[in-house]
Design a protein around this motif. Sequence first.
Motif, PDB file in Angstrom:
ATOM      1  N   TYR A   1       0.828  -1.216   0.000  1.00  0.00           N
ATOM      2  CA  TYR A   1       0.000   0.000   0.000  1.00  0.00           C
ATOM      3  C   TYR A   1       0.855   1.256   0.000  1.00  0.00           C
ATOM      4  CZ  TYR A   1      -3.328   3.596   1.272  1.00  0.00           C
ATOM      5  OH  TYR A   1      -4.074   4.743   1.267  1.00  0.00           O
ATOM      6  N   HIS A   2       0.393   2.235  -0.773  1.00  0.00           N
ATOM      7  CA  HIS A   2       1.015   3.566  -0.759  1.00  0.00           C
ATOM      8  C   HIS A   2      -0.114   4.581  -0.686  1.00  0.00           C
ATOM      9  CE1 HIS A   2       2.985   7.219  -2.155  1.00  0.00           C
ATOM     10  NE2 HIS A   2       4.129   6.638  -1.800  1.00  0.00           N
ATOM     11  N   ASP A   3       0.040   5.613   0.158  1.00  0.00           N
ATOM     12  CA  ASP A   3      -1.097   6.529   0.337  1.00  0.00           C
ATOM     13  C   ASP A   3      -1.339   7.459  -0.855  1.00  0.00           C
ATOM     14  OD1 ASP A   3       0.768   8.561   0.526  1.00  0.00           O
ATOM     15  OD2 ASP A   3       0.596   8.797   2.705  1.00  0.00           O
ATOM     16  N   GLY A   4      -0.417   7.510  -1.796  1.00  0.00           N
ATOM     17  CA  GLY A   4      -0.654   8.275  -3.019  1.00  0.00           C
ATOM     18  C   GLY A   4      -0.412   9.769  -2.884  1.00  0.00           C
ATOM     19  N   LYS A   5       0.022  10.214  -1.719  1.00  0.00           N
ATOM     20  CA  LYS A   5       0.213  11.666  -1.549  1.00  0.00           C
ATOM     21  C   LYS A   5       1.389  12.166  -2.387  1.00  0.00           C
ATOM     22  CE  LYS A   5      -2.155  12.074   2.812  1.00  0.00           C
ATOM     23  NZ  LYS A   5      -2.013  11.447   4.101  1.00  0.00           N
ATOM     24  N   ASP A   6       2.380  11.321  -2.559  1.00  0.00           N
ATOM     25  CA  ASP A   6       3.539  11.687  -3.385  1.00  0.00           C
ATOM     26  C   ASP A   6       3.430  10.881  -4.685  1.00  0.00           C
ATOM     27  OD1 ASP A   6       5.992  11.774  -4.636  1.00  0.00           O
ATOM     28  OD2 ASP A   6       7.159  11.582  -2.783  1.00  0.00           O
ATOM     29  N   ALA A   7       2.997  11.570  -5.754  1.00  0.00           N
ATOM     30  CA  ALA A   7       2.721  10.860  -7.014  1.00  0.00           C
ATOM     31  C   ALA A   7       3.967  10.169  -7.554  1.00  0.00           C
ATOM     32  CB  ALA A   7       2.157  11.834  -8.042  1.00  0.00           C
ATOM     33  N   ALA A   8       5.111  10.820  -7.421  1.00  0.00           N
ATOM     34  CA  ALA A   8       6.342  10.237  -7.972  1.00  0.00           C
ATOM     35  C   ALA A   8       6.691   8.947  -7.228  1.00  0.00           C
ATOM     36  CB  ALA A   8       7.479  11.251  -7.874  1.00  0.00           C
ATOM     37  N   ALA A   9       6.535   8.977  -5.904  1.00  0.00           N
ATOM     38  CA  ALA A   9       6.848   7.782  -5.116  1.00  0.00           C
ATOM     39  C   ALA A   9       5.863   6.656  -5.454  1.00  0.00           C
ATOM     40  CB  ALA A   9       6.805   8.112  -3.622  1.00  0.00           C
ATOM     41  N   ALA A  10       4.593   7.013  -5.613  1.00  0.00           N
ATOM     42  CA  ALA A  10       3.589   6.003  -5.974  1.00  0.00           C
ATOM     43  C   ALA A  10       3.913   5.409  -7.343  1.00  0.00           C
ATOM     44  CB  ALA A  10       2.189   6.629  -5.974  1.00  0.00           C
ATOM     45  N   ALA A  11       4.355   6.251  -8.252  1.00  0.00           N
ATOM     46  CA  ALA A  11       4.706   5.774  -9.598  1.00  0.00           C
ATOM     47  C   ALA A  11       5.900   4.819  -9.528  1.00  0.00           C
ATOM     48  CB  ALA A  11       5.015   6.958 -10.515  1.00  0.00           C
ATOM     49  N   ARG A  12       6.854   5.127  -8.638  1.00  0.00           N
ATOM     50  CA  ARG A  12       8.013   4.225  -8.494  1.00  0.00           C
ATOM     51  C   ARG A  12       7.565   2.852  -7.995  1.00  0.00           C
ATOM     52  NH1 ARG A  12      10.570   8.995  -6.930  1.00  0.00           N
ATOM     53  NH2 ARG A  12      10.325   8.599  -4.695  1.00  0.00           N
ATOM     54  N   LEU A  13       6.624   2.864  -7.056  1.00  0.00           N
ATOM     55  CA  LEU A  13       6.090   1.585  -6.558  1.00  0.00           C
ATOM     56  C   LEU A  13       5.386   0.832  -7.691  1.00  0.00           C
ATOM     57  CD1 LEU A  13       5.366  -0.422  -4.271  1.00  0.00           C
ATOM     58  CD2 LEU A  13       3.318   0.967  -3.839  1.00  0.00           C
ATOM     59  N   ALA A  14       4.600   1.572  -8.485  1.00  0.00           N
ATOM     60  CA  ALA A  14       3.876   0.942  -9.598  1.00  0.00           C
ATOM     61  C   ALA A  14       4.857   0.319 -10.588  1.00  0.00           C
ATOM     62  CB  ALA A  14       2.984   1.965 -10.294  1.00  0.00           C
ATOM     63  N   ALA A  15       5.980   1.013 -10.803  1.00  0.00           N
ATOM     64  CA  ALA A  15       6.960   0.544 -11.791  1.00  0.00           C
ATOM     65  C   ALA A  15       7.558  -0.805 -11.403  1.00  0.00           C
ATOM     66  CB  ALA A  15       8.068   1.583 -11.955  1.00  0.00           C
ATOM     67  N   THR A  16       7.598  -1.073 -10.088  1.00  0.00           N
ATOM     68  CA  THR A  16       8.188  -2.345  -9.652  1.00  0.00           C
ATOM     69  C   THR A  16       7.121  -3.377  -9.300  1.00  0.00           C
ATOM     70  OG1 THR A  16       8.313  -1.488  -7.411  1.00  0.00           O
ATOM     71  CG2 THR A  16      10.282  -1.220  -8.776  1.00  0.00           C
ATOM     72  N   SER A  17       5.870  -3.094  -9.646  1.00  0.00           N
ATOM     73  CA  SER A  17       4.771  -4.032  -9.350  1.00  0.00           C
ATOM     74  C   SER A  17       4.207  -4.573 -10.665  1.00  0.00           C
ATOM     75  CB  SER A  17       3.643  -3.323  -8.584  1.00  0.00           C
ATOM     76  OG  SER A  17       4.161  -2.651  -7.459  1.00  0.00           O
ATOM     77  N   ASP A  18       3.552  -5.718 -10.582  1.00  0.00           N
ATOM     78  CA  ASP A  18       2.936  -6.275 -11.792  1.00  0.00           C
ATOM     79  C   ASP A  18       1.656  -5.531 -12.156  1.00  0.00           C
ATOM     80  OD1 ASP A  18       4.912  -8.202 -11.946  1.00  0.00           O
ATOM     81  OD2 ASP A  18       3.818  -9.551 -10.601  1.00  0.00           O
ATOM     82  N   LEU A  19       1.030  -4.949 -11.155  1.00  0.00           N
ATOM     83  CA  LEU A  19      -0.238  -4.238 -11.383  1.00  0.00           C
ATOM     84  C   LEU A  19      -0.368  -3.162 -10.310  1.00  0.00           C
ATOM     85  CD1 LEU A  19      -3.241  -4.526 -12.809  1.00  0.00           C
ATOM     86  CD2 LEU A  19      -3.849  -5.513 -10.613  1.00  0.00           C
TER      87      LEU A  19
END
Length: 732
Positions: A444-462
Amino acid sequence: MRQISTIMRPLPLLMTLMFGTGHAAAATPAQLDTRARTAVAEMTLAEKIQTVFGYFSTDYKGTAKPEKGVPFSAGYLPGVPRLGIPDQQLTDAGTGVASQPNPAPRQRTALPAGIATAASWNPALSYAGGAMIGKEARLSGHNVMLAGGVNLQREPRAGRNFEYAGEDPLLAGVIAGEQIRGIQSNHLVATVKHFAYNDQETGRFKVDVRIDDAAGRMSDLLAFQIAIERGDPGSVMCSYNRVNGAYACENDYLLNQVLKRDWGYKGYVMSDWGAVHSTIPAALAGLDQQSGWPFDQSPYFNGALKEAVENGHVPPARLDDMAYRIVRAMMANGLTEHPVRVEPENIDYARHAEIAQAVAEEGIVLLKNRNGVLPLTGRQQTIAVIGGHADVGVLSGGGSSQVYPVGGSPVPNEGPAAFPGPIIYAPSSPLAALAARLQAKLVYHDGKDAAAAARLAATSDLAIVFATQWTAESIDQPDLSLPGRQDVLIAAVAAAGKSTVVVLETGSPVTMPWLANVDAVVQAWYPGSRGGDAIARVLTGEVDASGRLPATFPLSVAQLPRPVVDGVGLAEDARFATDYYIEGAAVGYKWFDKHGHKPLFAFGHGLSYTSFSYSAVKAQAQAGALMVSFKVTNTGQRAGKAVPQVYVSKKGSGWEAPKRLGGWDKLTLAAGAAGETRIEIDPRTLAVFDSARGRWKIAAGEYEVILAEAADAPVATVKVRLPAREFAAGAR
Ligand code: BGC
């Protein structure tokens, strides 16, 4: 005025008044009339006045709540025990037993928003939800529930769209009517609201809605008419706004002419809290009960009404009629025979949460599903869950309808501290519900930092992004965008991630500038007490995605009748008008059809995890009715629910729009299975209202019957000739 003394009253009569004949549920309308008339004839002037003058049940503006009012509730009126007439204990609203925030709100089961129930297109579920919240109201000590919201969604930015049932009068009327019937099955009075044209919150106390009679009868008024005829609510709540100059609660046209004369309505009209502006005009225009004192400027229906009756400005017969309508509604719904008690310990919260979940599941709409990314079938090893407090709960809408869910909000201190806040989440975590169903590792990521959330998405399958839009009573949305920086967040995640699913928890339509870059979009509305589980079950395919949009999702505000909401920027007490002549009865998809606007997502749209085919479509005029029948086959690999919609159309008819929804069905079909459907088209959807004669008219000639999966997705069209027919304003 002469009153019969209690002592002189013959005992059998008193017994009949108090206990009815022992078969109250089976009483005929005529018997009810007599019982209610007899009771009112026994009432003193003071007793009649106390029956028509309601108090707010919570401390307000320095006025202490009435002692016998149930704490945290919306209203109280004392009964007349010697006549067997109980106190009236009022509670909001359409998603359950609402509460005031202080000091410690009462917690109850939260149904999904009204718009979510409408999105189920399932009248039986609407009934079940109504029966559930009505039961909780009863066990909370209430016998009047201020629920049955049916204002049409004319304005996608309106703050209370979540409380209502969408933009189509037939769908909204049926869904609200069934909820009302469900609530009243508990021996309660339900209140259809807000009559009428309370379709925006901006300037809601002053706005003057301008509309002509025929357009109204074929749109907003038709939604009320259908809800009333299906649900038979004991009460109708008149709204804050003005209509063609007169306040809705002192509007002779709306209350006396349309509601009571043309539709033959036998219940009572109660005011919204603070919607009364006079004594004599309101009483003469058809208002039967002032609610929520001290919300209004004056206690108009207390001393002033008594005086007006004594000096003849309001005929005594009119006060009798007010009291009669209230008492009759109480008797008709069994309030007299089935007194309420405060016994919340008897609420079956586990069972009620299941009902809330069932409604949520059928109301969730799968808007987009590229390459079958949903349902999630365990292909992914890592899934990023981002934003929307999806780790702890699901959003709800704000204002008087606010239910404080069992377990309390897991997100404290968000939004305005005062009304219509605070923002409340139901403690049903989508993250936990997904984790319980999937093998994948969820982060889970709270989404407040879009760049950080995008980094998490980049290393996830979905990545699953939860986006929220809090809407609330008293405030409209400034535009159709998701608030805050959520569009930026979704775009960033979609750009970085392998695959992106967006789950929307919104009260009304939003625009989706990132749509082309995401794989799936799921509209979950405000999904109530078990929303997290419902979302997880739809995302994982434990249940089919079977919701369909009850309102058009526009591409932009430029497509709307009013690109800017009237009244925006004006002072709160400014008087202004809004011109419904612009679209008339062409609300929602009708407006889009008429102007050739292509929406983002059309009314009626919603994908299933399976597919359906339709055959043997027949339309026949039978004994004055139009019957449509067809066969639906599940052509996919899994069980699912089809929502075939029947639209009707008449060329050169002078209709407000090219087509209207005339009926629909919802069928559950196993893979490969087929079902037959037979629908009677609501005759008002084939007619034009003739204001000069006060009648509906169906023109003779050829009609098109369009079987469709959405307003923009026809699957078959047949033609049928109908004879001319006309019928009274209150008939069908
Ligand atoms: C709302 C109604 C509600 C009433 C009582 C008003 O502000 O418009 O919908 O039933 O308050 O709480």
